[in-house]
Design an enzyme around this catalytic site. Structure first.
Site, PDB file in Angstrom:
ATOM      1  N   ASP A 117      13.906  -9.888  21.633  1.00  0.00           N
ATOM      2  CA  ASP A 117      12.874 -10.681  21.786  1.00  0.00           C
ATOM      3  C   ASP A 117      13.024 -12.137  20.839  1.00  0.00           C
ATOM      4  OD1 ASP A 117      10.282 -12.453  21.964  1.00  0.00           O
ATOM      5  OD2 ASP A 117       9.011 -10.659  21.955  1.00  0.00           O
ATOM      6  N   ASP A 120       9.887 -12.120  17.981  1.00  0.00           N
ATOM      7  CA  ASP A 120       9.594 -11.173  17.058  1.00  0.00           C
ATOM      8  C   ASP A 120       9.911 -11.108  15.603  1.00  0.00           C
ATOM      9  OD1 ASP A 120      12.193 -10.394  17.615  1.00  0.00           O
ATOM     10  OD2 ASP A 120      11.743  -8.474  18.345  1.00  0.00           O
ATOM     11  N   ASP A 177      31.122 -18.833  19.934  1.00  0.00           N
ATOM     12  CA  ASP A 177      32.020 -19.451  18.947  1.00  0.00           C
ATOM     13  C   ASP A 177      32.021 -18.684  17.806  1.00  0.00           C
ATOM     14  OD1 ASP A 177      32.511 -21.783  20.638  1.00  0.00           O
ATOM     15  OD2 ASP A 177      30.390 -22.369  20.139  1.00  0.00           O
TER      16      ASP A 177
END
Length: 191
Positions: A117, A120, A177
């Site tokens: 999430d 969170d 990356d």
């Protein structure tokens, strides 16, 4: 595209610009690898090899680049010994990869951390233990649905700070990356 997918931003450039122009600004968490910020997922191990191959692959592969990279990486893979310290809980295991996820998706829609999430203040840490190549290959499609976390070889943990090392060097990739090299500390930057 993975950030857009998770946040509901349309893939169409004109529609995406409309969201930027007319949408509601919201704060979200960032991840951080040794002081370098990322949005989605920092991962290593098998993922390091697959990311390197994907970044070197011809552009005409398009969305299929990650499937191509995973298959190529699978051919030369040998399991690594990882040590993961998540908020003081230390685990050592032989396996495929470690992912520290701020978001749910990477690699063109793979839901590696289906319960992550962006709001969170915590990382979802996914550990993938050693298994046969055939087992890994068979389970690969389940990552696109996020159901791979039901596999007993996959462990889904949650915390604020994770320190990761391995028995050999790996480049850590975040959002496709390179962002660091082992050993690393990954944390969250809430909101």
């Amino acid at each position: 595209n993975d950030f857009a997918r998770i946040t509901g931003i349309p893939f169409d450039p004109v529609e995406a610009c409309d969201v930027v122009a007319d949408g509601e600004a919201r704060a979200f968490d960032l991840g951080e690898v040794d002081g370098k910020a990322f949005v989605g997922i920092a991962s290593l191990g098998f993922d390091s090899d697959a990311n390197r191959i994907a970044n070197e692959a011809p552009s005409w592969l398009g969305a299929g680049v990650y499937a191509y990279a995973a298959l190529r990486a699978l051919l030369g893979w040998r399991h690594a010994q990882f040590t993961v310290d998540l908020d003081g809980d230390v685990r050592t295991f032989s396996g495929w990869s470690v992912a520290a996820a701020n978001s749910r998706a990477y690699g063109g829609g793979m839901l590696i951390a289906p319960h992550a999430d962006l709001h969170d203040g915590r990382l979802d840490v996914i550990l993938t233990e050693a298994s046969s190549r055939l087992h890994f290959l068979r389970s690969l499609p389940t990552v696109f649905k996020g159901t791979h976390v039901r596999d007993p070889k996959v462990h889904e943990l949650r915390g604020g700070t994770v320190r990761i090392s391995a028995d050999r060097p790996f480049v850590v990739y975040a959002d496709g990356d390179p962002i660091g090299e082992l050993p690393v500390t990954v944390t969250t930057l809430p909101s």
